[in-house]
Motif scaffolding. Structure first.
Motif, short mmCIF file in Angstrom:
data_model
loop_
_atom_site.label_atom_id
_atom_site.label_comp_id
_atom_site.label_asym_id
_atom_site.label_seq_id
_atom_site.Cartn_x
_atom_site.Cartn_y
_atom_site.Cartn_z
N MET A 25 0.84 -1.20 0.00
CA MET A 25 0.00 0.00 0.00
C MET A 25 0.88 1.25 0.00
SD MET A 25 -2.92 1.18 2.78
CE MET A 25 -1.76 1.13 4.14
N HIS A 26 0.74 2.06 -1.04
CA HIS A 26 1.54 3.27 -1.16
C HIS A 26 0.76 4.46 -0.59
CE1 HIS A 26 4.21 6.31 -2.75
NE2 HIS A 26 3.18 6.89 -3.35
N LEU A 27 1.40 5.20 0.31
CA LEU A 27 0.79 6.37 0.91
C LEU A 27 1.47 7.63 0.41
CD1 LEU A 27 0.40 5.26 4.65
CD2 LEU A 27 -1.30 5.13 2.83
N THR A 28 0.67 8.64 0.10
CA THR A 28 1.22 9.93 -0.29
C THR A 28 1.62 10.71 0.96
OG1 THR A 28 -0.91 11.08 -0.24
CG2 THR A 28 -0.32 9.93 -2.28
N GLY A 29 2.30 11.81 0.76
CA GLY A 29 2.71 12.64 1.89
C GLY A 29 1.54 13.16 2.70
N ILE A 30 0.49 13.57 2.00
CA ILE A 30 -0.70 14.08 2.69
C ILE A 30 -1.36 12.97 3.49
CG2 ILE A 30 -3.02 15.03 2.37
CD1 ILE A 30 -2.00 16.54 -0.03
N GLN A 31 -1.41 11.78 2.94
CA GLN A 31 -2.03 10.67 3.65
C GLN A 31 -1.24 10.28 4.89
OE1 GLN A 31 -2.20 7.85 0.44
NE2 GLN A 31 -4.25 8.48 -0.21
N ILE A 32 0.09 10.29 4.77
CA ILE A 32 0.92 9.99 5.94
C ILE A 32 0.77 11.06 7.01
CG2 ILE A 32 3.31 9.75 6.75
CD1 ILE A 32 3.98 8.53 4.01
N GLY A 33 0.81 12.33 6.59
CA GLY A 33 0.66 13.43 7.54
C GLY A 33 -0.69 13.41 8.23
N SER A 34 -1.76 13.11 7.46
CA SER A 34 -3.10 13.05 8.03
C SER A 34 -3.20 11.92 9.05
CB SER A 34 -4.13 12.82 6.92
OG SER A 34 -4.14 13.90 6.01
N LEU A 35 -2.60 10.78 8.72
CA LEU A 35 -2.63 9.64 9.64
C LEU A 35 -1.91 9.95 10.93
CD1 LEU A 35 -3.40 6.70 10.19
CD2 LEU A 35 -1.30 6.00 9.02
N LEU A 36 -0.74 10.56 10.84
CA LEU A 36 0.03 10.90 12.04
C LEU A 36 -0.70 11.93 12.89
CD1 LEU A 36 3.66 11.08 10.57
CD2 LEU A 36 2.67 9.26 11.98
N LEU A 37 -1.29 12.92 12.23
CA LEU A 37 -2.03 13.95 12.96
C LEU A 37 -3.24 13.35 13.66
CD1 LEU A 37 -2.40 16.88 13.74
CD2 LEU A 37 -3.57 17.27 11.54
N PHE A 38 -3.95 12.48 12.96
CA PHE A 38 -5.11 11.84 13.58
C PHE A 38 -4.70 10.97 14.76
CE2 PHE A 38 -7.84 8.07 13.91
CZ PHE A 38 -8.98 8.70 14.42
N LEU A 39 -3.62 10.22 14.60
CA LEU A 39 -3.16 9.38 15.71
C LEU A 39 -2.79 10.23 16.92
CD1 LEU A 39 -0.98 6.72 13.83
CD2 LEU A 39 -3.26 6.41 14.84
N GLY A 40 -2.24 11.42 16.67
CA GLY A 40 -1.94 12.33 17.76
C GLY A 40 -3.21 12.79 18.46
N VAL A 41 -4.24 13.15 17.68
CA VAL A 41 -5.52 13.55 18.25
C VAL A 41 -6.14 12.41 19.03
CG1 VAL A 41 -7.90 14.24 17.69
CG2 VAL A 41 -5.98 15.28 16.46
N LEU A 42 -6.09 11.21 18.45
CA LEU A 42 -6.68 10.04 19.10
C LEU A 42 -5.95 9.72 20.40
CD1 LEU A 42 -8.89 7.90 18.65
CD2 LEU A 42 -7.14 6.46 17.60
N GLY A 43 -4.63 9.81 20.39
CA GLY A 43 -3.86 9.56 21.60
C GLY A 43 -4.19 10.56 22.69
#
Length: 216
Positions: free
Chosen positions: A1-19
């Motif tokens: 699964m290839h992730l773009t920069g925006i997708q990676i950034g969004s995932l990290l930001l969401f994980l931060g919010v979730l944490g």
């Protein structure tokens, strides 16, 4: 699964919010409070079933009702985000959503609508005279419409920035559908909350008779 920069950034930001949310949530409530268990799992089951009904003309340009305004008012900010995240995970597992889009969908389709709804609720609670009609129209109908607008416009911007489709395709087949989606979303959330506070007010976390009915 290839992730773009925006997708990676969004995932990290969401994980931060979730944490952050998880660190401030008392999960023993879910384990010990049977009434809350029924409310939580019942609500997210309803959202999950609703999200199964969707339409799309082009792959990725998917439209469905959110019901996240109701979820927020029923469960509160933290539990609504946690519950909607569970729904999104389920939708991704069964193939309704792309795994590579999880972070983007979580931020724009979960955190943004729920955050806006709770912001409106807090502003009306603290800044406007409280009564039943203010709660129904400003906390349920209005956010219901605007959350759909915010989500679809934000997703339109994402699709364009990522170059998934030319803007004319996105605008004609997705963005312009916002008008058609926002009013049913507002009505759906508004009527759901109206029925709940009339017949089952104890199920709505953000509603209490002493604030909106007593002495009015």
């Amino acid at each position: 699964m290839h992730l773009t920069g925006i997708q990676i950034g969004s995932l990290l930001l969401f994980l931060g919010v979730l944490g952050f949310i998880c660190s401030r949530t008392d999960f023993t409530q879910l384990a010990k409070d049977k009434a809350f268990q029924h409310r939580f799992f019942g609500a997210i089951t309803c959202v999950f079933v609703l999200w199964l009904f969707r339409v799309s003309i082009y792959d990725g340009l998917v439209m469905h009702f959110l019901w996240l305004t109701t979820l927020t008012l029923v469960l509160g900010l933290r539990w609504a985000i946690l519950g909607a995240t569970v729904v999104l995970i389920g939708s991704t597992i069964i193939g309704q959503e792309s795994a590579s889009m999880f972070g983007v969908n979580a931020l724009l389709g979960v955190v943004l609508p729920i955050g806006f709804t709770y912001l409106v609720y807090m502003l009306t609670f603290h800044k406007i005279s409280r009564n039943l009609f203010i709660y129904i129209f400003l906390c349920a109908f209005f956010p219901g419409a605007i959350t759909m607008v915010l989500k679809m416009l934000a997703m339109s911007g994402y699709f364009y920035i990522e170059g998934m489709y030319p803007w004319d395709v996105i605008e004609y087949n997705y963005t312009q559908m916002t008008i058609l989606m926002m009013f049913p979303e507002a009505f759906f959330n508004g009527m759901t909350i109206t029925c709940l506070i009339v017949y089952k007010p104890d199920l709505v976390y953000t509603f209490e008779d002493k604030f909106y009915i007593d002495g009015k």
